[in-house]
Scaffold this motif. Structure first.
Motif, PDB file in Angstrom:
ATOM      1  N   PRO A  87     -42.176  48.820 -30.991  1.00 52.59           N
ATOM      2  CA  PRO A  87     -40.711  48.722 -31.065  1.00 52.59           C
ATOM      3  C   PRO A  87     -40.239  48.458 -32.499  1.00 52.59           C
ATOM      4  O   PRO A  87     -40.956  47.857 -33.300  1.00 52.59           O
ATOM      5  N   GLY A  88     -39.016  48.870 -32.801  1.00 50.06           N
ATOM      6  CA  GLY A  88     -38.477  48.765 -34.158  1.00 50.06           C
ATOM      7  C   GLY A  88     -38.431  47.346 -34.702  1.00 50.06           C
ATOM      8  O   GLY A  88     -38.585  47.129 -35.908  1.00 50.06           O
ATOM      9  N   LEU A  89     -38.218  46.380 -33.847  1.00 51.52           N
ATOM     10  CA  LEU A  89     -38.163  44.984 -34.325  1.00 51.52           C
ATOM     11  C   LEU A  89     -39.552  44.393 -34.519  1.00 51.52           C
ATOM     12  O   LEU A  89     -39.707  43.320 -35.098  1.00 51.52           O
ATOM     13  N   GLY A  90     -40.576  45.100 -34.002  1.00 52.87           N
ATOM     14  CA  GLY A  90     -41.915  44.510 -33.938  1.00 52.87           C
ATOM     15  C   GLY A  90     -42.212  44.162 -32.487  1.00 52.87           C
ATOM     16  O   GLY A  90     -41.295  43.973 -31.680  1.00 52.87           O
ATOM     17  N   MET A  91     -43.494  44.094 -32.138  1.00 54.04           N
ATOM     18  CA  MET A  91     -43.851  43.849 -30.739  1.00 54.04           C
ATOM     19  C   MET A  91     -43.450  42.431 -30.335  1.00 54.04           C
ATOM     20  O   MET A  91     -43.630  41.485 -31.103  1.00 54.04           O
ATOM     21  N   LEU A 117     -37.882  40.027 -37.746  1.00 54.32           N
ATOM     22  CA  LEU A 117     -38.123  41.460 -37.934  1.00 54.32           C
ATOM     23  C   LEU A 117     -39.521  41.625 -38.524  1.00 54.32           C
ATOM     24  O   LEU A 117     -39.837  41.035 -39.560  1.00 54.32           O
ATOM     25  N   VAL A 118     -40.344  42.415 -37.855  1.00 61.33           N
ATOM     26  CA  VAL A 118     -41.698  42.697 -38.357  1.00 61.33           C
ATOM     27  C   VAL A 118     -41.600  43.873 -39.330  1.00 61.33           C
ATOM     28  O   VAL A 118     -40.883  44.846 -39.068  1.00 61.33           O
ATOM     29  N   GLN A 284     -35.313  50.647 -40.779  1.00 62.86           N
ATOM     30  CA  GLN A 284     -35.632  51.716 -39.828  1.00 62.86           C
ATOM     31  C   GLN A 284     -35.735  53.087 -40.505  1.00 62.86           C
ATOM     32  O   GLN A 284     -36.307  54.012 -39.939  1.00 62.86           O
ATOM     33  N   PHE A 285     -35.195  53.179 -41.747  1.00 59.51           N
ATOM     34  CA  PHE A 285     -35.346  54.446 -42.469  1.00 59.51           C
ATOM     35  C   PHE A 285     -36.365  54.349 -43.605  1.00 59.51           C
ATOM     36  O   PHE A 285     -36.522  55.284 -44.373  1.00 59.51           O
ATOM     37  N   VAL A 289     -41.499  51.819 -38.252  1.00 58.30           N
ATOM     38  CA  VAL A 289     -42.372  50.781 -37.673  1.00 58.30           C
ATOM     39  C   VAL A 289     -43.749  50.927 -38.302  1.00 58.30           C
ATOM     40  O   VAL A 289     -44.011  51.906 -38.996  1.00 58.30           O
ATOM     41  N   ASN A 290     -44.643  49.990 -38.034  1.00 59.19           N
ATOM     42  CA  ASN A 290     -46.018  50.155 -38.557  1.00 59.19           C
ATOM     43  C   ASN A 290     -47.011  49.286 -37.807  1.00 59.19           C
ATOM     44  O   ASN A 290     -46.633  48.302 -37.153  1.00 59.19           O
TER      45      ASN A 290
END
Ligand code: PMP
Ligand code: GLN
Length: 416
Positions: A87-91, A117-118, A284-285, A289-290
């Motif tokens: 997920p965009g925020l981090g798991m 935020l991850v 997000q741009f 994610v990573n």
């Protein structure tokens, strides 16, 4: 133009000065005068170590692995199919672990859904925060020497770095100078404690002054705390836990340092919800994610017992002591870091006044690579730090011992 021996080759050679596509990078001073790539000092020096077979005490990465449970958790996550975009925020498992970690170590209450935020390492957290918060012409106050990405990203955002020098005798800031540097033009005060490259830990008085200045001038505080668990003799104090700080502070950390996994690039930031969302809008741009399988592994790490965290700090303090004693016996005078990965040594007593020339020659002189402190300062400030060199001590004992015995050759070479 051929590359200097032992340095990274540049991508552009005799081509005409590149066109508009490179304007942002050129304008920010990230390219050479002829438009060529200027590798970061870490890339240059690690390439030099590899090319010459030298011991790499330049780039700050451990040459040993982190806790086996954490490594195993990543292997298991891959086996369990955690291999697609997280997920965009981090798991959630990691965001919850980060929130638990802040409460356990610092009594800091953080909402894992709205305030965490991850990111792809602390590097992305720094980049996304600066790009989100800065407008062209804004000023960013930072301690100097500074971690190299601070000035680069400030410039890319069209803002101006205003630096507060750390006195080379003890690497502490002058509080009057700090107060004078922060004005109504200051959008961000960017801190790093424990500090790379000097190992300075800012005391409470300094942190309180920074909070007061940020409030007086309505500035954000970005606090890079990647070495939060690598303090040798005192507990870490996140500036966000001081009165008046939480609502304007972005706290940044990284699993890379605490769990000796710098290549995993799992970092994070903590910020009030509206600020977190503004940074997410940029992040997000950047990477989106990573690191899906590494996120649950770092979560396991953050929940390890207190003894793990105490051991990491104690083992680094011991390594620091080893290198410090060795450098002194080799003829350097050295700083006394309070934490982190690095020690600063003065090469002047050995007859070397120019740290850049010294570091370029060091592989030949002694088979060791280190980083000149001038890589962390603006050109006009080089004078005060001219003969200073940063050595990393996050290495195995036998590697540090070998490096020290190689460095002792310098004294006979210099005849001092
Ligand atoms: N901030 C500081 C002060 C650092 O020393 C480093 C790198 N070691 C970073 C940020 C970047 O951390 P990461 O590798 O997690 O991107
Ligand atoms: N932070 C590490 C250091 O200071 C290096 C990170 C990098 O290579 N960008 O050595």
């Amino acid at each position: 133009m051929p590359a200097r021996p032992g340095t990274v080759a540049t991508v552009s050679t005799d081509a005409p000065v590149p066109g508009p596509w490179s304007r942002a990078a050129r304008g920010a001073g990230l390219l050479g005068d002829d438009g060529s790539l200027r590798p970061s000092i870490f890339a240059e020096m690690s390439a030099l170590a590899a090319a010459t077979g030298s011991i790499n005490l330049g780039q700050g990465f451990p040459d040993y692995d982190g806790p086996p449970e954490v490594l195993e958790a990543a292997r298991q996550a891959i086996a369990d199919g955690i291999n697609q975009y997280p997920p965009g925020l981090g798991m959630p498992v990691l965001r919850n672990a980060i929130a638990r970690h802040q409460q356990r170590f610092y009594d800091q209450l953080v909402d894992p859904d709205r305030e965490v935020l991850v990111t792809a390492g602390a590097t992305e957290a720094i980049a996304a925060s600066l790009l989100a918060l800065l407008e062209p012409g804004d000023e960013v106050v930072m301690l100097e020497p500074y971690y190299d990405s601070y000035a680069a990203l400030t410039a890319l955002a069209g803002a101006r770095a205003v630096t507060v020098p750390l006195d080379p005798r003890g690497f502490t800031p002058d509080l009057d100078q700090l107060a004078a540097a922060v004005t109504d033009r200051t959008r961000v005060i960017l801190l790093n404690s424990p500090h790379n490259p000097t190992g300075t830990v800012l005391d409470r008085t300094t942190l309180e002054l920074i909070v007061e200045l940020a409030n007086r001038h309505d500035a954000y505080i970005i606090s890079d705390e990647v070495y939060e668990h690598l303090l040798f003799a005192q507990p870490h104090v996140p500036i966000a836990t001081l009165p008046g700080a939480a609502e304007r502070t972005i706290t940044i950390s990284s699993g890379g340092k605490t769990f000796s996994a710098t290549g995993w690039k799992i970092g994070w930031l903590l910020a009030p919800p509206a600020i977190r969302d503004a940074i997410l809008a940029v992040k997000q741009f950047l990477t989106f994610v990573n690191g899906a399988p590494f996120q649950p592994a770092i979560a396991i790490g953050l929940d390890l017992p207190d003894a793990y965290f105490a051991d990491v700090a104690a083992s680094l303090a011991r390594r620091c002591g080893l290198l410090s004693a060795g450098l002194q016996s080799a003829g350097f005078s050295v700083s006394a870091p309070a934490g982190g990965y690095f020690i600063v040594a003065d090469a002047a007593p050995l007859g070397y006044d120019d740290a850049v020339a010294f570091c370029r020659a060091l592989p030949d002189l002694a088979g060791v690579v280190a980083i000149p402190l001038t890589a962390f300062v603006q050109p006009e400030r080089v004078g005060a730090y001219r003969s200073l060199v940063r050595f990393a001590f996050c290495k195995r004992d036998e590697v540090l011992d070998d490096a020290v015995s190689r460095l002792t050759r310098l004294r006979s070479a210099s005849g001092r």
